[in-house]
Design a protein around this motif. Structure first.
Motif, PDB file in Angstrom:
ATOM      1  N   LEU A  16    -108.276   7.776 -12.870  1.00 18.21           N
ATOM      2  CA  LEU A  16    -107.640   6.909 -13.739  1.00 18.21           C
ATOM      3  C   LEU A  16    -106.400   6.257 -13.683  1.00 18.21           C
ATOM      4  O   LEU A  16    -105.974   5.329 -13.750  1.00 18.21           O
ATOM      5  N   ASP A  17    -105.512   7.473 -13.551  1.00 16.61           N
ATOM      6  CA  ASP A  17    -104.033   7.340 -13.279  1.00 16.61           C
ATOM      7  C   ASP A  17    -103.786   6.454 -12.001  1.00 16.61           C
ATOM      8  O   ASP A  17    -102.927   5.724 -11.875  1.00 16.61           O
ATOM      9  N   THR A  18    -104.476   6.894 -10.916  1.00 19.31           N
ATOM     10  CA  THR A  18    -104.267   6.073  -9.768  1.00 19.31           C
ATOM     11  C   THR A  18    -104.709   4.631  -9.884  1.00 19.31           C
ATOM     12  O   THR A  18    -103.948   3.797  -9.577  1.00 19.31           O
ATOM     13  N   ALA A  19    -105.651   4.387 -10.552  1.00 20.54           N
ATOM     14  CA  ALA A  19    -106.385   3.110 -10.615  1.00 20.54           C
ATOM     15  C   ALA A  19    -105.394   2.157 -11.809  1.00 20.54           C
ATOM     16  O   ALA A  19    -105.494   1.217 -11.478  1.00 20.54           O
ATOM     17  N   ALA A  20    -104.948   2.918 -12.671  1.00 22.51           N
ATOM     18  CA  ALA A  20    -103.973   2.557 -13.409  1.00 22.51           C
ATOM     19  C   ALA A  20    -102.767   1.685 -12.829  1.00 22.51           C
ATOM     20  O   ALA A  20    -102.348   0.680 -13.016  1.00 22.51           O
ATOM     21  N   GLU A  21    -102.341   2.526 -12.027  1.00 23.61           N
ATOM     22  CA  GLU A  21    -100.886   2.313 -11.120  1.00 23.61           C
ATOM     23  C   GLU A  21    -101.392   1.042 -10.210  1.00 23.61           C
ATOM     24  O   GLU A  21    -100.643   0.162 -10.214  1.00 23.61           O
ATOM     25  N   LEU A  22    -102.425   1.252  -9.549  1.00 30.95           N
ATOM     26  CA  LEU A  22    -102.713   0.408  -8.680  1.00 30.95           C
ATOM     27  C   LEU A  22    -103.192  -1.100  -9.301  1.00 30.95           C
ATOM     28  O   LEU A  22    -102.794  -2.062  -8.673  1.00 30.95           O
ATOM     29  N   ASP A  78    -107.521   2.813 -22.097  1.00 28.67           N
ATOM     30  CA  ASP A  78    -106.614   4.042 -22.143  1.00 28.67           C
ATOM     31  C   ASP A  78    -104.997   3.393 -22.411  1.00 28.67           C
ATOM     32  O   ASP A  78    -104.237   3.890 -23.329  1.00 28.67           O
ATOM     33  N   ARG A  79    -104.942   2.416 -21.823  1.00 28.97           N
ATOM     34  CA  ARG A  79    -103.551   1.474 -22.073  1.00 28.97           C
ATOM     35  C   ARG A  79    -103.443   1.207 -23.457  1.00 28.97           C
ATOM     36  O   ARG A  79    -102.459   1.379 -24.187  1.00 28.97           O
TER      37      ARG A  79
END
Length: 196
Positions: free
Chosen positions: A20-26, A68-69
């Motif tokens: 999730l953190d990686t996807a959010a950043e990307l 999440d955001r």
């Protein structure tokens, strides 16, 4: 907000959190359509199978990212509200927390960016976006009414427009004075609406 198996309230495993953190950043940096599950899996150090096991699909991951955001944004407002008793200060809380949110928003509003990429009205991600913006407008309306504004619906639209405009000015033009300028304008509008 639309419910998903991995709503923002669900406790994520460490692997799911990394995904999730990686996807959010990307998603935020490159865009939703420009990022595939292969890239997300590789950059988060998991297999595609793990990604699909945890989120079901790219759309499931996208919905969880948006939820999440939204949860993080509302948590900032709630934390600020806990310190406020004055109705006007409570009404303006989203403007108070905007300066601490904007440094992580160099590409503008993540919801608006995603909205531009999701033209289908029934897309579950788009539904999360609409729910978030509707929630913020309703927040302004409800708190405007509680503060005694004569026209809370009108004031809500004005405040939402100012709020979103500050994000755009900050991210596109690099105008770091936008949050303070918009906060002052919002306060003036609110005071006028409450006095009338």
């Amino acid at each position: 907000m639309p419910g998903t198996a991995h709503s923002a309230e669900t406790k994520l495993t460490p692997a799911a959190r990394r995904i999730l953190d990686t996807a959010a950043e990307l998603f935020y940096a490159r865009g939703i359509h420009a990022v595939g599950v292969d890239t997300i899996a590789a950059e988060s150090g998991v297999t595609k199978r793990t990604l699909y096991d945890r989120f079901g699909s790219k759309d499931g991951l996208l919905v969880t990212y948006l939820e999440d955001r939204d949860r993080r944004w509302r948590a900032r407002i709630d934390a600020h509200l806990a310190e406020q008793t004055d109705p006007l200060r409570r009404l303006l809380a989203p403007f108070d927390v905007l300066p601490e949110w904007l440094p992580d928003s160099s590409r503008g509003c993540g919801f608006i960016n995603a909205f531009a990429e999701l033209p289908e009205p029934e897309h579950p991600g788009r539904q999360v976006i609409v729910a978030e913006k509707t929630w913020l407008r309703d927040y302004f309306r409800d708190h405007a009414a509680a503060a005694g504004a004569a026209t809370p619906d009108l004031l809500a639209v004005q405040l939402l427009s100012l709020h979103e405009g500050a994000i755009i000015s900050y991210s596109i033009t690099g105008d770091h004075s936008a949050p303070a300028a918009v906060h002052a304008a919002a306060r003036q509008l609110a005071e006028q609406a409450i006095e009338n």
